[in-house]
Design an enzyme around this catalytic site. Structure first.
Site, PDB file in Angstrom:
ATOM      1  N   HIS A  95     -30.610  29.019  20.777  1.00  0.00           N
ATOM      2  CA  HIS A  95     -31.225  27.684  20.904  1.00  0.00           C
ATOM      3  C   HIS A  95     -30.271  26.797  21.691  1.00  0.00           C
ATOM      4  O   HIS A  95     -29.047  26.886  21.518  1.00  0.00           O
ATOM      5  CB  HIS A  95     -31.467  27.142  19.486  1.00  0.00           C
ATOM      6  N   ARG A 141     -40.381  28.840  23.201  1.00  0.00           N
ATOM      7  CA  ARG A 141     -40.657  28.326  21.848  1.00  0.00           C
ATOM      8  C   ARG A 141     -40.855  26.810  21.864  1.00  0.00           C
ATOM      9  O   ARG A 141     -40.078  26.069  21.263  1.00  0.00           O
ATOM     10  CB  ARG A 141     -39.479  28.620  20.900  1.00  0.00           C
ATOM     11  N   ARG A 143     -24.875  25.693  15.678  1.00  0.00           N
ATOM     12  CA  ARG A 143     -25.752  25.511  14.525  1.00  0.00           C
ATOM     13  C   ARG A 143     -26.071  26.915  14.009  1.00  0.00           C
ATOM     14  O   ARG A 143     -25.167  27.614  13.583  1.00  0.00           O
ATOM     15  CB  ARG A 143     -26.996  24.700  14.953  1.00  0.00           C
ATOM     16  N   CYS A 201     -42.871  -4.607   5.041  1.00  0.00           N
ATOM     17  CA  CYS A 201     -42.804  -4.495   3.584  1.00  0.00           C
ATOM     18  C   CYS A 201     -43.279  -3.104   3.157  1.00  0.00           C
ATOM     19  O   CYS A 201     -43.584  -2.270   3.992  1.00  0.00           O
ATOM     20  CB  CYS A 201     -43.656  -5.576   2.942  1.00  0.00           C
ATOM     21  N   MET A 202     -43.380  -2.885   1.854  1.00  0.00           N
ATOM     22  CA  MET A 202     -43.723  -1.543   1.384  1.00  0.00           C
ATOM     23  C   MET A 202     -45.102  -1.085   1.856  1.00  0.00           C
ATOM     24  O   MET A 202     -45.267   0.057   2.272  1.00  0.00           O
ATOM     25  CB  MET A 202     -43.656  -1.487  -0.145  1.00  0.00           C
ATOM     26  N   ASP A 203     -46.068  -1.982   1.815  1.00  0.00           N
ATOM     27  CA  ASP A 203     -47.403  -1.557   2.233  1.00  0.00           C
ATOM     28  C   ASP A 203     -48.096  -2.557   3.155  1.00  0.00           C
ATOM     29  O   ASP A 203     -49.305  -2.519   3.303  1.00  0.00           O
ATOM     30  CB  ASP A 203     -48.285  -1.220   1.021  1.00  0.00           C
ATOM     31  N   LYS A 218     -43.159  24.136  12.581  1.00  0.00           N
ATOM     32  CA  LYS A 218     -42.333  23.790  11.414  1.00  0.00           C
ATOM     33  C   LYS A 218     -42.612  22.350  10.978  1.00  0.00           C
ATOM     34  O   LYS A 218     -43.211  21.581  11.741  1.00  0.00           O
ATOM     35  CB  LYS A 218     -40.855  23.961  11.772  1.00  0.00           C
ATOM     36  N   TYR A 250     -40.639 -11.392   4.001  1.00  0.00           N
ATOM     37  CA  TYR A 250     -39.386 -11.516   3.236  1.00  0.00           C
ATOM     38  C   TYR A 250     -38.205 -11.961   4.104  1.00  0.00           C
ATOM     39  O   TYR A 250     -37.997 -11.427   5.196  1.00  0.00           O
ATOM     40  CB  TYR A 250     -39.002 -10.171   2.618  1.00  0.00           C
TER      41      TYR A 250
HETATM   42  C1  LIG Z   1     -37.504  23.044  16.540  1.00  0.00           C
HETATM   43  C2  LIG Z   1     -37.160  24.253  17.308  1.00  0.00           C
HETATM   44  C3  LIG Z   1     -37.800  24.563  18.518  1.00  0.00           C
HETATM   45  C4  LIG Z   1     -38.753  23.625  19.204  1.00  0.00           C
HETATM   46  O1  LIG Z   1     -38.020  22.544  19.772  1.00  0.00           O
HETATM   47  P1  LIG Z   1     -38.764  21.403  20.609  1.00  0.00           P
HETATM   48  O2  LIG Z   1     -37.672  20.570  21.154  1.00  0.00           O
HETATM   49  O3  LIG Z   1     -39.610  20.661  19.628  1.00  0.00           O
HETATM   50  O4  LIG Z   1     -39.572  22.086  21.634  1.00  0.00           O
HETATM   51  C5  LIG Z   1     -37.547  25.782  19.100  1.00  0.00           C
HETATM   52  N1  LIG Z   1     -36.672  26.639  18.542  1.00  0.00           N
HETATM   53  C6  LIG Z   1     -36.003  26.361  17.397  1.00  0.00           C
HETATM   54  C7  LIG Z   1     -35.045  27.340  16.845  1.00  0.00           C
HETATM   55  C8  LIG Z   1     -36.210  25.151  16.751  1.00  0.00           C
HETATM   56  O5  LIG Z   1     -35.535  24.869  15.634  1.00  0.00           O
END
Ligand SMILES: *Cc1c(COP(=O)(O)O)cnc(C)c1O
Length: 369
Positions: A164, A220, A132, A312-314, A34, A265
């Site tokens: 999760h 995951r 969540r 700074c910005m850049d 992601k 700055y």
């Molecule tokens: C982002 C995410 C993960 C991976 O989490 P990490 O801490 O980066 O390993 C796994 N499952 C879900 C649903 C997530 O949103």
């Protein structure tokens, strides 16, 4: 023009996935890609993850799943973050596994299947305690009833159930076991309804690395596949993982300043003595957090220097000391071998390395190393 180079070692990502698979030998592995693969670049990271043996790719947004298909990925992909407005037809017709964590989302999926876009491959999402995504335990029954009915009609196939963890980076935290227990209950409830859950999945990177008892059918990992484990390796070997992202810039100018001279700055930094300052061609427009001024370090010719004064910005400035070998044109390592790590940046500015790599990588094109 500012110059910040983000390079990614995609072989490291492939190797990390292989290493994580070996650490979870009884489970499949979903590589989480992601957010443009945590800033590492979606398609090349996805290809690397497949090379390393990832059976699944996981993304939050449906558009990322479509981008994987458009980019040529034909393996299993799961997307999980959307509401009932989701264009489920696009996902079903491209064989993308979908998550349903509410009745509303499930009915959007069922509707697309009924309209002839294909049988949906569904992973039910249950909130075992994170607070969540997912259906709360108390409402699980209703979701299971609706899912069974749609499956009986041949519109969907429930293949998975997932949740999760809230505190996986503290493996002994009591919520981890409490969530696992809820997850077992949810799985047993689904099985009792006649749903055959082939793929139960709960574990992120921290869980993959520290709780083999909670690997279930699939893990995951996200951050760990980029070589940044969120927990310490007790053996001090980073779990055999290699950081994939390097970030560098160059010195545009090196010059001498007298002692007592303000720098950048607001003159937040004042030279303590006659010294050389170096001007680095990268700033907050490139992802160098403004909060890094005065706290984060970079390295030039193997020597660490804190950022002197405001970013700074850049551009930003380093105090290279009264005597220095550094010269205009030298490479400045912000993150990379021999220099600071993403974790060092996170510690300096009070965030997590996830945000550091997302930021640097998210704002710049990536070069393969
Ligand atoms: C982002 C995410 C993960 C991976 O989490 P990490 O801490 O980066 O390993 C796994 N499952 C879900 C649903 C997530 O949103």
């Amino acid at each position: 023009m500012s110059m910040l180079k983000v390079s990614v070692d995609y072989d490291a990502i492939a190797g990390n996935v292989a290493t994580l698979r070996a650490l979870a030998p009884t489970a499949k592995l979903m590589a989480v890609v992601k957010a443009d693969a945590y800033g590492h670049g979606l398609l090349p990271s996805a290809r690397a993850a497949r090379r390393g043996g990832a059976e699944f790719l996981g993304v939050a947004q449906p558009s990322e799943a479509i981008a994987l298909r458009d980019g040529g990925d034909e393996g299993r992909v799961l997307t999980w973050l959307y509401g009932p407005e989701v264009h489920a037809a696009d996902l079903l017709s491209r064989d993308i596994d979908v998550s349903a964590g509410s009745l509303e989302v499930l009915s959007a999926i069922v509707k697309a299947a009924r309209a002839g876009h294909g049988t949906a491959t569904v992973h039910l999402c249950v909130d075992t305690g994170l607070g969540r995504e997912g259906v709360p335990m108390a409402n699980l029954d209703a979701l299971l009833t609706a899912a069974s009915a749609a499956q009986d009609e041949g519109l969907i196939k429930v293949v998975g159930m997932w949740s999760h963890l809230a505190w996986a980076d503290q493996p002994g935290h009591p919520t981890v076991d409490a969530q696992a227990e809820n997850f077992h209950t949810a799985l047993a409830t689904a099985e009792a309804r006649g749903l055959d859950i082939e793929l139960a999945h709960l574990g992120n990177s921290a869980c993959t690395l520290t709780r083999p008892d909670l690997h279930f059918d699939m893990v995951r990992p996200g951050i760990a596949i980029y070589g940044l484990p969120p927990v310490e390796d007790p053996e001090g070997d980073n779990f055999g993982l290699t950081a994939a992202m390097s970030v560098s810039s160059t010195l545009a100018l090196v010059k001498e300043l007298p002692g007592g001279h303000g720098v950048s700055y607001g003159h937040e930094y004042v030279t303590p003595q006659r010294t050389h300052v170096g001007l680095v061609s990268a700033g907050y427009a490139d992802g160098v957090f403004r909060a890094a001024g005065g706290v984060a370090e970079v390295s030039v010719r193997g020597v660490r220097y804190p950022i002197a004064g405001r970013v700074c910005m850049d551009q930003f400035v380093l105090d290279l000391g009264p005597e220095t070998e550094a010269d205009a044109g030298d490479i400045v390592t912000l993150i990379g071998p021999g220099g600071p790590t993403a974790r060092d940046w996170a510690t300096a500015i009070g965030t997590i390395d996830y945000e550091i790599v997302c930021r640097f990588g998210g704002l710049r094109p990536k070069t393969a190393e």
